[in-house]
Motif scaffolding. Structure first.
Motif, PDB file in Angstrom:
ATOM      1  N   GLN A 193       1.192  -1.634   0.510  1.00 46.85           N
ATOM      2  CA  GLN A 193       0.012  -0.068   0.172  1.00 46.85           C
ATOM      3  C   GLN A 193       0.302   1.218   0.594  1.00 46.85           C
ATOM      4  O   GLN A 193       1.375   1.655   0.969  1.00 46.85           O
ATOM      5  N   THR A 194       0.421   1.928  -1.032  1.00 47.22           N
ATOM      6  CA  THR A 194       1.697   3.407  -1.305  1.00 47.22           C
ATOM      7  C   THR A 194       0.352   4.290  -0.931  1.00 47.22           C
ATOM      8  O   THR A 194      -0.699   4.345  -1.336  1.00 47.22           O
ATOM      9  N   GLN A 195       1.602   5.396   0.347  1.00 47.61           N
ATOM     10  CA  GLN A 195       0.264   6.661   0.659  1.00 47.61           C
ATOM     11  C   GLN A 195       1.099   7.512  -0.071  1.00 47.61           C
ATOM     12  O   GLN A 195       1.936   8.903   1.191  1.00 47.61           O
ATOM     13  N   PRO A 196       1.373   8.381  -0.790  1.00 45.49           N
ATOM     14  CA  PRO A 196       2.280   9.766  -0.870  1.00 45.49           C
ATOM     15  C   PRO A 196       0.943  11.156  -0.749  1.00 45.49           C
ATOM     16  O   PRO A 196      -0.859  10.666  -0.760  1.00 45.49           O
ATOM     17  N   THR A 197       1.612  12.216  -0.050  1.00 41.11           N
ATOM     18  CA  THR A 197       0.808  13.186   0.587  1.00 41.11           C
ATOM     19  C   THR A 197       0.868  14.165  -1.374  1.00 41.11           C
ATOM     20  O   THR A 197       2.449  14.409  -1.670  1.00 41.11           O
ATOM     21  N   LEU A 198      -0.268  13.834  -1.795  1.00 44.41           N
ATOM     22  CA  LEU A 198      -0.291  15.581  -3.045  1.00 44.41           C
ATOM     23  C   LEU A 198      -0.402  16.737  -2.771  1.00 44.41           C
ATOM     24  O   LEU A 198      -0.263  17.348  -1.553  1.00 44.41           O
ATOM     25  N   PRO A 199      -0.082  17.722  -3.757  1.00 44.73           N
ATOM     26  CA  PRO A 199      -0.728  19.358  -3.101  1.00 44.73           C
ATOM     27  C   PRO A 199      -1.180  19.459  -3.045  1.00 44.73           C
ATOM     28  O   PRO A 199      -2.355  19.377  -3.970  1.00 44.73           O
ATOM     29  N   LEU A 200      -1.001  21.240  -2.191  1.00 42.31           N
ATOM     30  CA  LEU A 200      -2.437  21.874  -1.968  1.00 42.31           C
ATOM     31  C   LEU A 200      -3.545  21.852  -3.388  1.00 42.31           C
ATOM     32  O   LEU A 200      -3.923  22.370  -3.012  1.00 42.31           O
ATOM     33  N   GLY A 201      -2.056  22.590  -4.426  1.00 42.86           N
ATOM     34  CA  GLY A 201      -2.251  23.852  -4.869  1.00 42.86           C
ATOM     35  C   GLY A 201      -2.576  22.614  -6.473  1.00 42.86           C
ATOM     36  O   GLY A 201      -2.697  23.372  -7.307  1.00 42.86           O
ATOM     37  N   LEU A 202      -2.976  21.880  -6.426  1.00 46.00           N
ATOM     38  CA  LEU A 202      -3.189  20.328  -7.266  1.00 46.00           C
ATOM     39  C   LEU A 202      -4.023  20.509  -8.464  1.00 46.00           C
ATOM     40  O   LEU A 202      -4.792  20.611  -9.550  1.00 46.00           O
ATOM     41  N   SER A 203      -5.151  21.325  -7.831  1.00 51.58           N
ATOM     42  CA  SER A 203      -6.540  21.436  -8.110  1.00 51.58           C
ATOM     43  C   SER A 203      -6.343  23.068 -10.096  1.00 51.58           C
ATOM     44  O   SER A 203      -7.359  22.886  -9.968  1.00 51.58           O
ATOM     45  N   ARG A 204      -5.869  23.730  -9.312  1.00 49.78           N
ATOM     46  CA  ARG A 204      -4.953  24.936 -10.122  1.00 49.78           C
ATOM     47  C   ARG A 204      -4.534  23.925 -11.938  1.00 49.78           C
ATOM     48  O   ARG A 204      -4.859  24.439 -12.349  1.00 49.78           O
ATOM     49  N   THR A 205      -4.302  22.663 -11.799  1.00 43.06           N
ATOM     50  CA  THR A 205      -3.987  22.179 -12.462  1.00 43.06           C
ATOM     51  C   THR A 205      -5.240  20.507 -13.207  1.00 43.06           C
ATOM     52  O   THR A 205      -4.018  20.056 -12.084  1.00 43.06           O
ATOM     53  N   PRO A 206      -5.630  20.963 -14.123  1.00 41.01           N
ATOM     54  CA  PRO A 206      -7.028  19.611 -13.942  1.00 41.01           C
ATOM     55  C   PRO A 206      -5.968  18.521 -14.292  1.00 41.01           C
ATOM     56  O   PRO A 206      -5.381  18.694 -14.996  1.00 41.01           O
ATOM     57  N   LEU A 207      -6.599  17.767 -13.050  1.00 40.06           N
ATOM     58  CA  LEU A 207      -5.765  16.125 -13.614  1.00 40.06           C
ATOM     59  C   LEU A 207      -6.440  15.541 -15.256  1.00 40.06           C
ATOM     60  O   LEU A 207      -5.267  14.893 -15.376  1.00 40.06           O
ATOM     61  N   THR A 223       5.264   2.056   1.458  1.00 37.75           N
ATOM     62  CA  THR A 223       5.201   0.290   0.254  1.00 37.75           C
ATOM     63  C   THR A 223       4.532  -0.804   1.435  1.00 37.75           C
ATOM     64  O   THR A 223       5.507  -1.173   2.524  1.00 37.75           O
ATOM     65  N   ASN A 224       3.717  -1.312   1.399  1.00 41.01           N
ATOM     66  CA  ASN A 224       3.669  -2.328   2.251  1.00 41.01           C
ATOM     67  C   ASN A 224       4.056  -2.488   3.310  1.00 41.01           C
ATOM     68  O   ASN A 224       3.992  -2.990   4.314  1.00 41.01           O
ATOM     69  N   GLY A 225       3.380  -1.000   4.182  1.00 39.80           N
ATOM     70  CA  GLY A 225       3.141  -0.952   6.109  1.00 39.80           C
ATOM     71  C   GLY A 225       4.771  -0.340   5.693  1.00 39.80           C
ATOM     72  O   GLY A 225       4.753  -0.001   7.252  1.00 39.80           O
ATOM     73  N   LEU A 226       5.733  -0.258   5.425  1.00 39.37           N
ATOM     74  CA  LEU A 226       6.801   0.028   5.755  1.00 39.37           C
ATOM     75  C   LEU A 226       6.885   1.441   5.807  1.00 39.37           C
ATOM     76  O   LEU A 226       6.530   2.016   5.951  1.00 39.37           O
ATOM     77  N   LYS A 227       8.423   1.685   6.478  1.00 42.58           N
ATOM     78  CA  LYS A 227       8.588   2.748   6.988  1.00 42.58           C
ATOM     79  C   LYS A 227       8.415   4.034   5.115  1.00 42.58           C
ATOM     80  O   LYS A 227       9.052   4.137   4.484  1.00 42.58           O
ATOM     81  N   PRO A 228       7.618   4.894   5.729  1.00 42.53           N
ATOM     82  CA  PRO A 228       7.538   6.138   4.853  1.00 42.53           C
ATOM     83  C   PRO A 228       8.641   6.879   4.294  1.00 42.53           C
ATOM     84  O   PRO A 228       9.688   7.363   5.310  1.00 42.53           O
ATOM     85  N   LEU A 229       9.125   6.647   3.385  1.00 44.29           N
ATOM     86  CA  LEU A 229       9.760   7.238   1.870  1.00 44.29           C
ATOM     87  C   LEU A 229       9.791   8.633   2.174  1.00 44.29           C
ATOM     88  O   LEU A 229       8.686   8.824   1.096  1.00 44.29           O
ATOM     89  N   THR A 230      10.838   9.289   1.513  1.00 44.98           N
ATOM     90  CA  THR A 230      10.786  10.961   1.277  1.00 44.98           C
ATOM     91  C   THR A 230      11.444  11.053  -0.221  1.00 44.98           C
ATOM     92  O   THR A 230      11.706   9.900  -0.506  1.00 44.98           O
ATOM     93  N   ARG A 231      11.518  12.343  -0.922  1.00 49.55           N
ATOM     94  CA  ARG A 231      11.285  12.104  -2.657  1.00 49.55           C
ATOM     95  C   ARG A 231      12.921  11.559  -2.645  1.00 49.55           C
ATOM     96  O   ARG A 231      13.549  10.914  -3.128  1.00 49.55           O
ATOM     97  N   GLU A 232      13.567  12.025  -1.602  1.00 50.80           N
ATOM     98  CA  GLU A 232      14.828  11.992  -1.819  1.00 50.80           C
ATOM     99  C   GLU A 232      15.391  10.836  -1.709  1.00 50.80           C
ATOM    100  O   GLU A 232      16.007   9.903  -1.531  1.00 50.80           O
TER     101      GLU A 232
END
Length: 203
Positions: free
Chosen positions: A1-15, A104-113
């Motif tokens: 299971q992957t849980q990314p946090t997405l940008p607050l301003g994403l609505s300004r660019t239609p998906l 992913t798979n319940g493991l430690k969350p990873l940063t982009r780096e």
């Protein structure tokens, strides 16, 4: 299971919007003026023609443009593209510039780096298996050699809408190239999963 946090301003660019300048039909943030200064892992934007063809030929769902399912599928494909192919965090527009993490798979969350350090595909396949059993651990070139047409992905069901978007996906490709000394068998490799995107309630 992957849980990314997405940008607050994403609505300004239609998906659902593809770039008008040679844009990919299924991904945003790949072409156009907004990507003029993007640093790509291989020096240029990836070409998804082969995997898009595989996707169109073998998908089991065809969502109407503008539907929640189609928007989630576009976000999924755009996010995967940026995590794998964009080198600098500031070029990744599908996720929050500071608050992003993925587990992913319940493991430690990873940063982009951290994702960049181990490689996108290895991050997506994170496991508690001991290293000697992680036969997939490799660079992206090894993966693409084994699956020259890439790995197609489709959204099968969306269980909830923003701000917590839960959905089921299907990911598949064909082993038509060698992998770490193993000859290609030409058969389909496929797996299913559940993913949760945390997005702004305004999206």
């Amino acid at each position: 299971q992957t849980q990314p946090t997405l940008p607050l301003g994403l609505s300004r660019t239609p998906l659902a919007m593809a770039s008008a300048e040679g844009g990919d039909k299924y991904r945003s943030f790949l072409h156009g003026d907004g990507e003029k200064n993007t640093v790509w892992r291989h020096g240029f934007p990836p070409n998804y023609d082969l995997v898009n063809k595989l996707f169109e030929e073998e998908r089991t769902k065809e969502w109407p443009e503008g539907s929640l399912e189609e928007k989630v599928q576009r976000l999924l494909k755009s996010w995967e593209m940026e995590m794998v192919h964009k080198v600098r965090p500031e070029d990744q527009k599908s996720v929050h510039p500071k608050n992003y993490s993925a587990s992913t798979n319940g493991l430690k969350p990873l940063t982009r780096e951290e994702v960049a350090a181990i490689g996108g595909y290895n991050a997506f396949l994170a496991t508690t298996l001991p290293p000697e059993h992680r036969i997939y651990d490799s660079g992206m070139s090894t993966f693409l050699t084994a699956f020259p047409r890439g790995f197609a992905i489709e959204v099968l069901d969306v269980y909830s809408g923003p701000p917590r978007v839960a959905f089921k996906f299907r990911h598949w490709g064909y082993m038509e190239g060698p992998f770490k000394g193993h000859p290609p068998h030409g058969q389909r490799v496929e797996f299913f999963g559940v993913c949760v995107f945390h997005v702004s309630s305004t999206v």
